[in-house]
Scaffold this motif. Structure first.
Motif, PDB file in Angstrom:
ATOM      1  N   HIS A 123     -11.749   4.687   6.243  1.00  0.00           N
ATOM      2  CA  HIS A 123     -11.934   3.944   7.491  1.00  0.00           C
ATOM      3  C   HIS A 123     -13.259   4.343   8.129  1.00  0.00           C
ATOM      4  CE1 HIS A 123      -8.194   1.745   7.784  1.00  0.00           C
ATOM      5  NE2 HIS A 123      -7.490   2.846   7.544  1.00  0.00           N
ATOM      6  N   GLN A 124     -13.828   3.417   8.904  1.00  0.00           N
ATOM      7  CA  GLN A 124     -15.115   3.659   9.544  1.00  0.00           C
ATOM      8  C   GLN A 124     -14.991   3.995  11.027  1.00  0.00           C
ATOM      9  OE1 GLN A 124     -17.860   3.745   7.507  1.00  0.00           O
ATOM     10  NE2 GLN A 124     -16.215   3.515   6.014  1.00  0.00           N
ATOM     11  N   ARG A 125     -13.806   3.782  11.592  1.00  0.00           N
ATOM     12  CA  ARG A 125     -13.578   4.067  13.014  1.00  0.00           C
ATOM     13  C   ARG A 125     -12.213   4.721  13.183  1.00  0.00           C
ATOM     14  NH1 ARG A 125     -16.430  -0.863  16.315  1.00  0.00           N
ATOM     15  NH2 ARG A 125     -18.448  -0.573  15.327  1.00  0.00           N
ATOM     16  N   TRP A 126     -11.768   4.829  14.422  1.00  0.00           N
ATOM     17  CA  TRP A 126     -10.507   5.495  14.735  1.00  0.00           C
ATOM     18  C   TRP A 126      -9.349   4.933  13.930  1.00  0.00           C
ATOM     19  CZ3 TRP A 126      -9.732   6.639  20.632  1.00  0.00           C
ATOM     20  CH2 TRP A 126     -10.858   7.307  21.134  1.00  0.00           C
ATOM     21  N   VAL A 127      -8.478   5.805  13.479  1.00  0.00           N
ATOM     22  CA  VAL A 127      -7.244   5.403  12.797  1.00  0.00           C
ATOM     23  C   VAL A 127      -6.109   5.568  13.809  1.00  0.00           C
ATOM     24  CG1 VAL A 127      -5.727   5.738  10.822  1.00  0.00           C
ATOM     25  CG2 VAL A 127      -8.185   6.171  10.588  1.00  0.00           C
ATOM     26  N   TRP A 128      -5.522   4.442  14.199  1.00  0.00           N
ATOM     27  CA  TRP A 128      -4.547   4.412  15.285  1.00  0.00           C
ATOM     28  C   TRP A 128      -3.111   4.616  14.835  1.00  0.00           C
ATOM     29  CZ3 TRP A 128      -5.703   4.281  20.366  1.00  0.00           C
ATOM     30  CH2 TRP A 128      -7.019   3.945  20.710  1.00  0.00           C
ATOM     31  N   ASP A 129      -2.783   4.174  13.643  1.00  0.00           N
ATOM     32  CA  ASP A 129      -1.379   4.150  13.250  1.00  0.00           C
ATOM     33  C   ASP A 129      -1.267   4.383  11.750  1.00  0.00           C
ATOM     34  OD1 ASP A 129       1.359   3.895  13.595  1.00  0.00           O
ATOM     35  OD2 ASP A 129       1.341   1.714  13.790  1.00  0.00           O
ATOM     36  N   CYS A 130      -0.081   4.819  11.337  1.00  0.00           N
ATOM     37  CA  CYS A 130       0.220   4.963   9.922  1.00  0.00           C
ATOM     38  C   CYS A 130       1.721   4.874   9.729  1.00  0.00           C
ATOM     39  CB  CYS A 130      -0.340   6.270   9.351  1.00  0.00           C
ATOM     40  SG  CYS A 130       0.302   7.767  10.114  1.00  0.00           S
ATOM     41  N   ILE A 189       0.426   3.258   4.772  1.00  0.00           N
ATOM     42  CA  ILE A 189      -0.387   2.174   5.338  1.00  0.00           C
ATOM     43  C   ILE A 189      -1.039   2.725   6.599  1.00  0.00           C
ATOM     44  CG2 ILE A 189      -0.329  -0.110   6.424  1.00  0.00           C
ATOM     45  CD1 ILE A 189       0.489  -0.598   3.722  1.00  0.00           C
ATOM     46  N   THR A 190      -2.325   2.402   6.819  1.00  0.00           N
ATOM     47  CA  THR A 190      -3.023   2.845   8.017  1.00  0.00           C
ATOM     48  C   THR A 190      -3.673   1.647   8.712  1.00  0.00           C
ATOM     49  OG1 THR A 190      -5.010   3.338   6.695  1.00  0.00           O
ATOM     50  CG2 THR A 190      -3.498   5.170   7.152  1.00  0.00           C
ATOM     51  N   ALA A 191      -3.862   1.763  10.024  1.00  0.00           N
ATOM     52  CA  ALA A 191      -4.508   0.721  10.829  1.00  0.00           C
ATOM     53  C   ALA A 191      -5.645   1.356  11.616  1.00  0.00           C
ATOM     54  CB  ALA A 191      -3.495   0.091  11.780  1.00  0.00           C
ATOM     55  N   SER A 192      -6.788   0.664  11.663  1.00  0.00           N
ATOM     56  CA  SER A 192      -7.992   1.266  12.232  1.00  0.00           C
ATOM     57  C   SER A 192      -8.764   0.305  13.137  1.00  0.00           C
ATOM     58  CB  SER A 192      -8.905   1.729  11.096  1.00  0.00           C
ATOM     59  OG  SER A 192     -10.179   2.116  11.558  1.00  0.00           O
ATOM     60  N   SER A 193      -9.568   0.890  14.025  1.00  0.00           N
ATOM     61  CA  SER A 193     -10.485   0.123  14.862  1.00  0.00           C
ATOM     62  C   SER A 193     -11.569  -0.573  14.046  1.00  0.00           C
ATOM     63  CB  SER A 193     -11.181   1.037  15.882  1.00  0.00           C
ATOM     64  OG  SER A 193     -10.267   1.536  16.810  1.00  0.00           O
ATOM     65  N   ASP A 194     -11.715  -0.228  12.777  1.00  0.00           N
ATOM     66  CA  ASP A 194     -12.721  -0.891  11.939  1.00  0.00           C
ATOM     67  C   ASP A 194     -12.256  -2.279  11.477  1.00  0.00           C
ATOM     68  OD1 ASP A 194     -10.939  -0.422   9.835  1.00  0.00           O
ATOM     69  OD2 ASP A 194     -12.218   1.030   8.817  1.00  0.00           O
ATOM     70  N   THR A 195     -11.171  -2.771  12.032  1.00  0.00           N
ATOM     71  CA  THR A 195     -10.567  -4.098  11.804  1.00  0.00           C
ATOM     72  C   THR A 195      -9.797  -4.198  10.497  1.00  0.00           C
ATOM     73  OG1 THR A 195     -12.411  -5.264  10.709  1.00  0.00           O
ATOM     74  CG2 THR A 195     -12.423  -5.203  13.148  1.00  0.00           C
ATOM     75  N   THR A 245      -7.519  -3.147  14.494  1.00  0.00           N
ATOM     76  CA  THR A 245      -6.141  -3.151  14.020  1.00  0.00           C
ATOM     77  C   THR A 245      -5.541  -1.841  14.509  1.00  0.00           C
ATOM     78  OG1 THR A 245      -6.864  -4.363  12.063  1.00  0.00           O
ATOM     79  CG2 THR A 245      -4.692  -3.363  11.976  1.00  0.00           C
ATOM     80  N   VAL A 246      -4.590  -1.935  15.443  1.00  0.00           N
ATOM     81  CA  VAL A 246      -4.142  -0.717  16.109  1.00  0.00           C
ATOM     82  C   VAL A 246      -2.706  -0.322  15.781  1.00  0.00           C
ATOM     83  CG1 VAL A 246      -5.789  -0.919  17.995  1.00  0.00           C
ATOM     84  CG2 VAL A 246      -3.516  -1.949  18.211  1.00  0.00           C
ATOM     85  N   CYS A 247      -1.979  -1.160  15.056  1.00  0.00           N
ATOM     86  CA  CYS A 247      -0.628  -0.773  14.664  1.00  0.00           C
ATOM     87  C   CYS A 247      -0.273  -1.431  13.342  1.00  0.00           C
ATOM     88  CB  CYS A 247       0.402  -1.118  15.738  1.00  0.00           C
ATOM     89  SG  CYS A 247       0.522  -2.855  16.125  1.00  0.00           S
ATOM     90  N   CYS A 248       0.691  -0.854  12.668  1.00  0.00           N
ATOM     91  CA  CYS A 248       1.123  -1.394  11.384  1.00  0.00           C
ATOM     92  C   CYS A 248       2.598  -1.108  11.188  1.00  0.00           C
ATOM     93  CB  CYS A 248       0.296  -0.822  10.228  1.00  0.00           C
ATOM     94  SG  CYS A 248       0.259   0.974  10.124  1.00  0.00           S
ATOM     95  N   ALA A 249       3.214  -1.894  10.327  1.00  0.00           N
ATOM     96  CA  ALA A 249       4.622  -1.717   9.991  1.00  0.00           C
ATOM     97  C   ALA A 249       4.785  -2.076   8.524  1.00  0.00           C
ATOM     98  CB  ALA A 249       5.508  -2.600  10.863  1.00  0.00           C
ATOM     99  N   LEU A 250       5.829  -1.583   7.913  1.00  0.00           N
ATOM    100  CA  LEU A 250       6.072  -1.851   6.507  1.00  0.00           C
ATOM    101  C   LEU A 250       7.571  -1.986   6.294  1.00  0.00           C
ATOM    102  CD1 LEU A 250       5.045  -1.960   3.543  1.00  0.00           C
ATOM    103  CD2 LEU A 250       5.337   0.522   3.494  1.00  0.00           C
ATOM    104  N   HIS A 251       7.958  -3.067   5.662  1.00  0.00           N
ATOM    105  CA  HIS A 251       9.365  -3.229   5.272  1.00  0.00           C
ATOM    106  C   HIS A 251       9.403  -3.260   3.751  1.00  0.00           C
ATOM    107  CE1 HIS A 251      13.527  -4.414   5.177  1.00  0.00           C
ATOM    108  NE2 HIS A 251      13.187  -5.405   4.364  1.00  0.00           N
ATOM    109  N   ASP A 252       9.835  -2.174   3.161  1.00  0.00           N
ATOM    110  CA  ASP A 252       9.935  -2.128   1.706  1.00  0.00           C
ATOM    111  C   ASP A 252      11.311  -1.669   1.263  1.00  0.00           C
ATOM    112  OD1 ASP A 252       9.665   0.508   2.486  1.00  0.00           O
ATOM    113  OD2 ASP A 252       8.381   1.068   0.824  1.00  0.00           O
TER     114      ASP A 252
END
Length: 146
Positions: free
Chosen positions: A86-93, A103-109, A132-139
């Motif tokens: 990622h190039q910017r802040w990582v907000w969620d995983c 899975i990760t979500a970052s300010s780098d879109t 992209t500041v949040c993420c979810a996964l259904h597996d």
């Protein structure tokens, strides 16, 4: 055993705290300080324990404003790997149910899918125009209506 007895919290100074819940009375829960981890130099934006199904490997993930996610082995709280991409802040995983992926979500879109075994990103999800500041996964298994 993953029995819900660990609690983790982190702050804007890069410190992650781990406590063990001790059985108390019905009205009182006791917390035993277990570990203080200086995980990052910047803000920790998310700390997350891996699911119970990935035993014997139990992990703590810390996502940070330094654009990395660090993976810590819960047995001893040693650094297993640093996920870089990622190039910017990582907000969620979020871990997959078996703990094999993150899975990760970052300010780098972008959002990224990481292999926990290699520490490499195996897919980059693009298309957002803002952070992209949040993420979810259904597996998990599909539920059926009775």
């Amino acid at each position: 055993m993953w029995d819900g007895s660990l609690v983790v919290a982190a702050n804007n100074r890069g410190t992650c705290y781990v406590w063990r819940l001790l059985r108390g009375t019905q009205t009182m829960t006791n917390f035993e300080p277990l570990h203080k981890l200086q995980a990052h130099d910047g803000y920790i934006l998310k700390c997350l324990l891996s699911p119970e199904f990935c035993e014997p490997q139990r992990y703590l993930a810390t996502a940070s404003s330094d654009s990395t996610v660090k993976i810590w082995n819960v047995d001893g709280f040693t650094l297993e790997k640093t996920l870089v991409g990622h190039q910017r802040w990582v907000w969620d995983c979020v871990f997959s149910v078996d703990g094999a992926y993150l899975i990760t979500a970052s300010s780098d879109t972008t959002a990224r899918l990481w292999s926990m075994s290699t520490g490499e990103d195996i897919r980059v999800y693009q298309g957002h125009h803002k952070a992209t500041v949040c993420c979810a996964l259904h597996d998990g298994a599909e539920t059926t209506a009775a």
